[in-house]
Write a protein that holds these residues in place. Structure first.
Motif, mmCIF file in Angstrom:
data_model
loop_
_atom_site.group_PDB
_atom_site.id
_atom_site.type_symbol
_atom_site.label_atom_id
_atom_site.label_comp_id
_atom_site.label_asym_id
_atom_site.label_seq_id
_atom_site.Cartn_x
_atom_site.Cartn_y
_atom_site.Cartn_z
ATOM 1 N N ALA A 39 0.840 -1.206 0.000
ATOM 2 C CA ALA A 39 0.000 0.000 0.000
ATOM 3 C C ALA A 39 0.873 1.253 0.000
ATOM 4 O O ALA A 39 0.543 2.256 -0.658
ATOM 5 C CB ALA A 39 -0.947 -0.007 1.196
ATOM 6 N N GLY A 40 1.979 1.209 0.708
ATOM 7 C CA GLY A 40 2.916 2.333 0.700
ATOM 8 C C GLY A 40 3.489 2.581 -0.686
ATOM 9 O O GLY A 40 3.716 3.728 -1.088
ATOM 10 N N GLU A 41 3.701 1.501 -1.434
ATOM 11 C CA GLU A 41 4.200 1.649 -2.802
ATOM 12 C C GLU A 41 3.138 2.281 -3.702
ATOM 13 O O GLU A 41 3.468 3.021 -4.632
ATOM 14 C CB GLU A 41 4.674 0.309 -3.337
ATOM 15 N N VAL A 42 1.850 2.012 -3.433
ATOM 16 C CA VAL A 42 0.784 2.683 -4.170
ATOM 17 C C VAL A 42 0.856 4.179 -3.896
ATOM 18 O O VAL A 42 0.795 5.002 -4.821
ATOM 19 C CB VAL A 42 -0.615 2.141 -3.787
ATOM 20 N N ALA A 43 0.982 4.537 -2.630
ATOM 21 C CA ALA A 43 1.047 5.955 -2.262
ATOM 22 C C ALA A 43 2.239 6.634 -2.932
ATOM 23 O O ALA A 43 2.111 7.755 -3.463
ATOM 24 C CB ALA A 43 1.132 6.100 -0.742
ATOM 25 N N GLU A 44 3.364 5.975 -2.935
ATOM 26 C CA GLU A 44 4.552 6.541 -3.581
ATOM 27 C C GLU A 44 4.307 6.747 -5.076
ATOM 28 O O GLU A 44 4.668 7.793 -5.642
ATOM 29 C CB GLU A 44 5.755 5.620 -3.375
ATOM 30 N N VAL A 46 1.392 7.193 -6.572
ATOM 31 C CA VAL A 46 0.434 8.290 -6.760
ATOM 32 C C VAL A 46 1.155 9.628 -6.656
ATOM 33 O O VAL A 46 0.968 10.520 -7.495
ATOM 34 C CB VAL A 46 -0.732 8.206 -5.741
ATOM 35 N N HIS A 47 1.991 9.776 -5.633
ATOM 36 C CA HIS A 47 2.756 11.019 -5.506
ATOM 37 C C HIS A 47 3.622 11.249 -6.742
ATOM 38 O O HIS A 47 3.724 12.371 -7.244
ATOM 39 C CB HIS A 47 3.632 10.994 -4.241
ATOM 40 N N SER A 52 3.909 15.377 -6.941
ATOM 41 C CA SER A 52 3.701 16.158 -5.722
ATOM 42 C C SER A 52 4.945 16.289 -4.849
ATOM 43 O O SER A 52 4.953 17.091 -3.926
ATOM 44 C CB SER A 52 2.554 15.552 -4.903
ATOM 45 N N ASN A 53 5.984 15.547 -5.152
ATOM 46 C CA ASN A 53 7.232 15.679 -4.408
ATOM 47 C C ASN A 53 8.201 16.483 -5.277
ATOM 48 O O ASN A 53 8.698 15.981 -6.283
ATOM 49 C CB ASN A 53 7.812 14.303 -4.077
ATOM 50 N N VAL A 65 0.736 3.172 -10.961
ATOM 51 C CA VAL A 65 -0.243 3.102 -9.868
ATOM 52 C C VAL A 65 -1.096 1.857 -10.036
ATOM 53 O O VAL A 65 -1.347 1.117 -9.068
ATOM 54 C CB VAL A 65 -1.114 4.378 -9.812
ATOM 55 N N GLU A 68 0.848 -1.194 -8.995
ATOM 56 C CA GLU A 68 1.003 -1.257 -7.536
ATOM 57 C C GLU A 68 -0.303 -1.654 -6.849
ATOM 58 O O GLU A 68 -0.299 -2.391 -5.867
ATOM 59 C CB GLU A 68 1.526 0.074 -6.988
#
Length: 105
Positions: A39-44, A46-47, A52-53, A65, A68
């Motif tokens: 799930a953290g890899e999905v968030a990464e 998406v960012h 966004s970074n 995405v 992931e």
């Protein structure tokens, strides 16, 4: 999900079990925790897809995405099959419960 999908998940679990050295209790815990990692890899992703970074910019695509998200689903299926040999029935019953809850009255 069809029988073939769950047969594939069963083969993946068997292969993982054959190469593991941890106790069954530890294996169950680690496979459940792996869902959070995915799930953290999905968030990464998406960012990265949204850029966004500022340090990393557009480092991922929406295809990343999707991949992931599939990893999350597959990892959850492996974890479910690890804790119950009847994973297909458990999944089907829970899907039916959620669908019924959302059905018009």
């Amino acid at each position: 999900m069809d029988d073939e999908t769950w047969e594939t998940i069963g083969r993946l679990v068997k292969r993982l079990d054959e190469h593991g050295t941890a106790s069954p209790e530890t294996v169950r815990l680690l496979r459940i925790l792996k869902i959070g990692e995915e799930a953290g890899e999905v968030a990464e992703a998406v960012h990265g897809a949204m850029g966004s970074n500022p340090r990393k910019g557009h480092s991922h695509t929406w295809d990343d995405v999707q991949k992931e998200l599939c990893d999350v689903v597959l990892t959850a299926m492996v974890a479910l099959r690890t804790i119950t040999p009847d994973a297909q029935r458990v999944f089907r019953e829970n899907l039916e419960r959620v669908a019924a809850r959302d059905a018009p009255r």
